[in-house]
Design a protein around this motif. Structure first.
Motif, PDB file in Angstrom:
ATOM      1  N   TYR A  87       0.844  -1.207   0.000  1.00  0.00           N
ATOM      2  CA  TYR A  87       0.000   0.000   0.000  1.00  0.00           C
ATOM      3  C   TYR A  87       0.875   1.251   0.000  1.00  0.00           C
ATOM      4  N   ARG A 107      -7.621   7.200   0.805  1.00  0.00           N
ATOM      5  CA  ARG A 107      -7.061   8.129   1.808  1.00  0.00           C
ATOM      6  C   ARG A 107      -7.930   9.386   1.910  1.00  0.00           C
ATOM      7  N   GLY A 148      -5.673  -0.739  11.859  1.00  0.00           N
ATOM      8  CA  GLY A 148      -5.019  -1.033  10.583  1.00  0.00           C
ATOM      9  C   GLY A 148      -4.603   0.275   9.940  1.00  0.00           C
ATOM     10  N   ASP A 205      -1.657  -1.109  14.400  1.00  0.00           N
ATOM     11  CA  ASP A 205      -1.319  -1.921  13.226  1.00  0.00           C
ATOM     12  C   ASP A 205      -0.472  -3.096  13.697  1.00  0.00           C
ATOM     13  N   ASP A 261      -2.866  -6.989  16.977  1.00  0.00           N
ATOM     14  CA  ASP A 261      -3.733  -7.589  15.964  1.00  0.00           C
ATOM     15  C   ASP A 261      -5.161  -7.138  16.256  1.00  0.00           C
ATOM     16  N   VAL A 307     -10.472   1.432   7.892  1.00  0.00           N
ATOM     17  CA  VAL A 307     -10.363   1.903   6.515  1.00  0.00           C
ATOM     18  C   VAL A 307      -9.351   1.018   5.778  1.00  0.00           C
TER      19      VAL A 307
HETATM   20  C1  LIG Z   1      -4.264  -1.132   3.040  1.00  0.00           C
HETATM   21  S1  LIG Z   1      -3.580  -0.657   4.576  1.00  0.00           S
HETATM   22  C2  LIG Z   1      -4.700   0.625   5.064  1.00  0.00           C
HETATM   23  C3  LIG Z   1      -4.054   1.732   5.857  1.00  0.00           C
HETATM   24  C4  LIG Z   1      -4.986   2.870   6.263  1.00  0.00           C
HETATM   25  N1  LIG Z   1      -6.063   2.395   7.101  1.00  0.00           N
HETATM   26  C5  LIG Z   1      -5.560   3.543   5.054  1.00  0.00           C
HETATM   27  O1  LIG Z   1      -6.684   3.219   4.680  1.00  0.00           O
HETATM   28  O2  LIG Z   1      -4.906   4.384   4.456  1.00  0.00           O
HETATM   29  C6  LIG Z   1      -4.124  -2.007   5.638  1.00  0.00           C
HETATM   30  C7  LIG Z   1      -3.402  -2.035   6.953  1.00  0.00           C
HETATM   31  O3  LIG Z   1      -4.076  -2.958   7.828  1.00  0.00           O
HETATM   32  C8  LIG Z   1      -3.087  -3.640   8.559  1.00  0.00           C
HETATM   33  N2  LIG Z   1      -3.668  -4.903   9.050  1.00  0.00           N
HETATM   34  C9  LIG Z   1      -4.166  -5.925   8.308  1.00  0.00           C
HETATM   35  N3  LIG Z   1      -4.640  -6.891   9.118  1.00  0.00           N
HETATM   36  C10 LIG Z   1      -4.422  -6.472  10.390  1.00  0.00           C
HETATM   37  C11 LIG Z   1      -4.689  -7.025  11.669  1.00  0.00           C
HETATM   38  N4  LIG Z   1      -5.282  -8.227  11.803  1.00  0.00           N
HETATM   39  N5  LIG Z   1      -4.331  -6.315  12.775  1.00  0.00           N
HETATM   40  C12 LIG Z   1      -3.733  -5.112  12.659  1.00  0.00           C
HETATM   41  N6  LIG Z   1      -3.462  -4.517  11.462  1.00  0.00           N
HETATM   42  C13 LIG Z   1      -3.801  -5.195  10.349  1.00  0.00           C
HETATM   43  C14 LIG Z   1      -1.950  -3.847   7.588  1.00  0.00           C
HETATM   44  O4  LIG Z   1      -0.717  -4.093   8.246  1.00  0.00           O
HETATM   45  C15 LIG Z   1      -1.961  -2.524   6.831  1.00  0.00           C
HETATM   46  O5  LIG Z   1      -1.098  -1.598   7.433  1.00  0.00           O
END
Ligand SMILES: C[S@@+](CC[C@H](N)C(=O)[O-])C[C@H]1O[C@@H](n2cnc3c(N)ncnc32)[C@H](O)[C@@H]1O
Length: 265
Positions: free
Chosen positions: A20, A55, A77, A103, A128, A154
């Motif tokens: 991303y 975003r 996340g 995250d 998590d 998001v």
């Molecule tokens: C596509 S990015 C989105 C970032 C931000 N929310 C945005 O929309 O700009 C997804 C994020 O979710 C995090 N993520 C995915 N599964 C997760 C989990 N089970 N627990 C914590 N973070 C998680 C990933 O590490 C990543 O940083």
């Protein structure tokens, strides 16, 4: 906050956070991430623009919640911060705002730590999100759960598999916050994508974060127990576009991403 070490980082397997970051033009990614992102862009050339649209939704949702009186945010996340982060948007509108970022990705957490070093009102937790009791336990140290909280999921839930029961997960966060709190969701979909949806899912299945596309009805059902804010669940550019913003020449469905905001009753 949980500490992580460089050994947590998996440079040989693409991660959603780093891929991303590449789509958004960042530099916190490895060769495997760039290779996967380029493959994904061949399947859906609009991906980088879609991520920017996502975003932009995040920022509009935060401003909307601030206008409704919300001053606390739990960004689940949160990813590798680029410009226009939740705390930047929130603090520019409301200097008393507070933000907890969460995250699981060690690169995302390390980068967040470095940009938040001098920001007293925002913090990052490595956890998590599918373990809501742990996440809420951390968040309670920074946020007052007796006052409204804007919970942000998001571009997150398409990385939460059915086995982790996203519906129960959302309900857990909903039940922890007070009425007047909000939930923002954006979520990848295969609706109207032809064979691009399955192709992207197949590609992400080789990453640390397999992708689960969901349809509009499923994403709407995630707002059970919420009052869905107008215009409901729509393709991401259609969610309360900024007044005066020019419509993109790209059809909204090409974002392959739905967005919506709900208010806790
Ligand atoms: C596509 S990015 C989105 C970032 C931000 N929310 C945005 O929309 O700009 C997804 C994020 O979710 C995090 N993520 C995915 N599964 C997760 C989990 N089970 N627990 C914590 N973070 C998680 C990933 O590490 C990543 O940083």
């Amino acid at each position: 906050m949980e500490q992580h070490t460089a050994s947590d980082v998996e440079p040989e397997r693409p991660s959603a956070a780093r891929v991303y970051d590449y789509y958004l033009g960042g530099s916190h990614n490895f060769a495997v991430d760039r290779a996967m992102a380029e493959q994904a862009i061949r399947i859906l050339p609009e991906l980088p623009a879609n991520m920017r649209a996502n975003r932009a939704f995040l920022r509009r949702a935060v401003r909307f919640m601030i206008a409704q009186g919300v001053r606390q945010f739990l960004d689940l996340g949160s990813g590798i911060p680029t410009v226009g982060n939740v705390h930047e948007v929130a603090l520019s509108e409301a200097p008393d705002a507070r933000v907890v970022y969460v995250d699981s990705d060690p690169v995302a957490v390390a980068h967040s730590q470095s940009i938040l070093e001098d920001v007293a009102q925002a913090t990052i937790v490595q956890a998590d999100v599918t373990d809501p009791a742990v996440v809420i336990g951390h968040a309670r140290r920074q946020l007052d759960f007796d006052r409204p909280i804007g919970v942000l999921m998001v571009a997150l839930l398409h990385f939460v598999p059915e086995t982790a029961n996203p519906r129960a997960l959302i309900a857990h966060y909903r039940d922890a916050v007070t009425p007047g709190s909000f939930l923002a969701i954006s979520h990848g979909t295969a609706d109207q994508q032809g064979d691009r949806g399955p192709q992207l899912e197949a590609l992400y299945s080789r990453s640390a974060n397999p992708l689960v596309s969901r349809d509009k009805a499923t994403i709407e059902s995630y707002f059970d127990g919420y009052e869905l804010v107008e215009p409901g669940v729509v393709f991401v550019p259609l969610w309360r576009p900024d007044p005066g913003s020019l419509p993109s020449s790209t059809p909204p469905e090409r974002t392959a991403t739905y967005a919506g905001v709900g208010r806790v009753r």
